[in-house]
Design an enzyme around this catalytic site. Structure first.
Site, short mmCIF file in Angstrom:
data_model
loop_
_atom_site.label_atom_id
_atom_site.label_comp_id
_atom_site.label_asym_id
_atom_site.label_seq_id
_atom_site.Cartn_x
_atom_site.Cartn_y
_atom_site.Cartn_z
N HIS A 1 -42.20 3.49 3.30
CA HIS A 1 -42.88 2.52 2.41
C HIS A 1 -43.65 1.54 3.29
CE1 HIS A 1 -42.62 -0.51 -1.17
NE2 HIS A 1 -43.59 -0.88 -0.34
N ARG B 1 -53.43 -1.02 3.83
CA ARG B 1 -54.63 -1.74 3.37
C ARG B 1 -55.89 -0.89 3.53
NH1 ARG B 1 -51.10 -4.50 0.64
NH2 ARG B 1 -50.20 -6.31 1.66
N HIS C 1 -37.48 -0.97 -1.69
CA HIS C 1 -37.09 -2.27 -1.13
C HIS C 1 -35.94 -2.92 -1.89
CE1 HIS C 1 -39.96 -3.44 -4.18
NE2 HIS C 1 -41.03 -3.30 -3.41
N ASP D 1 -41.81 -1.73 4.03
CA ASP D 1 -42.64 -2.57 3.18
C ASP D 1 -43.41 -3.60 4.00
OD1 ASP D 1 -43.87 -3.48 0.91
OD2 ASP D 1 -42.17 -4.66 0.20
C1 NCD Z 1 -46.61 -5.82 -1.38
C2 NCD Z 1 -48.09 -5.96 -1.05
O1 NCD Z 1 -48.48 -7.01 -0.54
O2 NCD Z 1 -48.84 -5.01 -1.23
N1 NCD Z 1 -46.00 -7.11 -1.34
C3 NCD Z 1 -44.70 -7.42 -1.18
O3 NCD Z 1 -44.36 -8.61 -1.20
N2 NCD Z 1 -43.80 -6.49 -0.97
C4 NCD Z 1 -46.43 -5.13 -2.68
C5 NCD Z 1 -45.05 -4.55 -2.90
O4 NCD Z 1 -44.55 -3.75 -2.11
O5 NCD Z 1 -44.41 -4.85 -3.91
ZN ZN Z 2 -44.61 -2.56 -0.75
ZN ZN Z 3 -43.00 -3.28 -4.14
#
Ligand code: NCD
Ligand code: ZN
Ligand code: ZN
Length: 357
Positions: free
Chosen positions: A13, A17, A190, A263
Site C-alpha cells: 500500500h 502520486r 492500514h 501507506d
Molecule cells: C492517503 C493519501 O494522502 O492519499 N492519506 C492518508 O492519510 N493515509 C489516503 C489514504 O490512504 O487513505
Molecule cells: Zn493510503
Molecule cells: Zn486509506
C-alpha cells in the site's frame, strides 16, 4: 558493524502520486519522480494506490498510462532497481463489470475501495445489488479487494471511524458474503486499532490487513499532544497506546494475516502546514530503517522479514522477491525535507541506515 540482510520488501500500500506536469494547478501531486525511487530501492513490488490527482485510476486506460509513468521513473533510477508495480483500480459506484474485466485482463489484481464520505465519491453501499455484482466479478477473477476501513458519519469522532466501519460495514459484509464469494480476498488497509486487529483475526484466511510503520510508533499524542504536528497527521488517525501496542504485537507475532503496507502518502509541505492540512505520513525514505529499529527495540528482529517480504506475497499469491537489501547499524539524522516534502520523523535520529549497492 552490525548489518542486516533482508529479502526485498513488498510494500502492499503506497502512494506514488503523479508525474511532474506543466499544469501548475496540479503541482501539488506531481511528486512521483521525487518519492517513488525511495520505495523502488528496497521493494521488489509495491501496490500502487489509485488516487493520483487530478484523476484517480478508474479504468484500464488510466492503469496503462499510470503504469508506464511508474516504469519510466523506475528506468531512470540508476542503477535500475528490480521493482515491479502492482497496479490497482478504484472500485466505486461508477465502476462497471466490463471495467473490472478489462483491468484484470491487463494484469490488475486488486481493486481499491474508499467508502463514500472519506475522500468524496467512492463506494456508497457495499450491500447494493450493483456492488454485489462487482464483488462477484472480482471473486470469479480471483482478485483482491483493498478497503480503506473508515466511515465518516455525522456525530462520529475521527478516532472512531474505523470502529464504526467495522460494525456497520466490514463485519456484516464478511458475515453475509463469505459463503457467496469464497475466493474473494479482502484486505483491511492500514489497520489502526485493537478492534480492527481483532476483527481481522476472527475471519478466515481470505481476510488480512496491512499495517503501516507510522501506526507502530505514533498515538494521537504525536498528532495533537504537543501543539499540532501536521507531518504525523494521517488517516486513519493514530489512536491510543493500547492500539499502538496491539499493532506492534500483531506485526511481530508471525501471524500471516498481517503484513506491510506503508501507506507512505506524501504531500507538499505547504499543503501539510496550513489550515485544513492534508492527511498522510511520508515514510518511504525511512521505511526499512524505521521498521528495523521498531522490531529490534522489541527484541523481534527475527520477525521483520516475514512481515515485510513474505506474508504479503503469500496472501497475494506471488513468488517471494529474489533480491536482498542491506542495512547497517549506524546513527543518522533524517533530513528536514526531501524535495518538496517533509518526511515522517524529520530531524530525528534513526539507528539503521540502508546501504544502496
Ligand atoms: C492517503 C493519501 O494522502 O492519499 N492519506 C492518508 O492519510 N493515509 C489516503 C489514504 O490512504 O487513505
Ligand atoms: Zn493510503
Ligand atoms: Zn486509506
Amino acid at each position: 558493524m552490525k548489518t542486516l540482510k533482508l529479502r526485498r520488501f513488498d510494500d502492499l500500500h503506497v502512494h506514488f502520486r503523479g508525474l511532474k506536469s506543466k499544469t501548475p494547478a496540479y503541482y501539488e501531486d506531481n511528486l512521483m519522480e521525487q518519492v517513488a525511487p525511495f520505495t523502488m530501492n528496497y521493494c521488489g513490488r509495491a501496490t500502487i494506490m489509485p488516487n493520483p490527482k487530478p484523476r484517480h485510476i478508474l479504468c484500464v486506460k488510466d492503469v496503462k498510462r499510470y503504469k508506464s509513468h511508474i516504469e519510466m521513473v523506475r528506468n531512470s533510477v540508476s542503477p535500475q532497481p528490480s521493482f515491479d508495480p502492482i497496479m490497482t483500480i478504484e472500485i466505486s459506484d461508477s465502476t462497471t463489470l466490463k471495467i473490472i474485466e478489462e483491468a484484470h485482463s491487463f494484469g490488475v489484481i486488486a481493486g481499491k475501495i474508499y467508502p463514500t464520505g472519506i475522500y468524496g465519491k467512492g463506494l456508497s453501499d457495499f450491500f447494493s445489488y450493483k456492488s454485489w455484482q462487482k464483488f462477484g466479478k472480482m471473486n470469479d477473477l480471483g482478485m483482491i479487494v483493498l478497503i480503506h476501513g473508515e466511515l465518516d458519519l455525522p456525530g462520529v469522532l475521527v478516532t472512531n471511524r474505523e470502529k464504526i466501519f467495522l460494525e456497520n460495514v466490514f463485519i456484516p459484509f464478511l458475515s453475509r458474503y463469505s459463503r457467496s464469494f469464497p475466493n474473494l480476498r479482502i484486505v483491511l488497509e492500514h489497520v489502526s486499532s485493537v478492534s480492527g486487529v481483532e476483527t481481522v483475526k476472527c475471519f478466515g484466511k481470505n481476510v488480512a490487513a496491512t499495517i503501516t510503520a507510522h501506526h507502530l510508533c505514533t498515538t494521537l499524542n504525536n498528532v495533537v499532544g504537543k501543539g499540532t504536528q501536521p507531518h504525523n497527521m494521517c488517516n486513519p488517525i493514530p489512536k491510543d497506546y493500547h492500539d499502538m501496542y496491539c499493532l506492534q504485537e500483531t506485526a511481530m507475532s508471525g501471524n500471516p494475516k498481517f503484513f506491510l503496507g506503508s501507506d507512505s502518502a506524501p504531500h507538499i509541505r505547504k499543503n501539510k502546514e496550513c489550515a485544513h492540512g492534508a492527511c498522510g505520513a511520508f515514510t518511504a525514505p525511512i521505511l526499512p530503517q524505521l521498521l528495523a529499529e521498531i522490531f529490534e527495540n522489541a527484541g523481534k528482529l527475527d520477525k521483520l522479514e516475514d512481515f515485510t517480504s513474505r506474508f504479503g506475497a503469500e496472501f497475494y499469491g506471488l513468488p517471494l522477491n529474489e533480491g536482498k537489501i542491506k542495512l547497517v547499524k549506524k546513527d543518522w539524522i533524517i533530513p528536514e525535507q526531501y524535495g518538496d516534502v517533509v518526511p515522517f520523523m524529520a530531524g530525528q535520529k534513526l539507528q539503521w541506515q540502508l546501504l544502496l549497492e
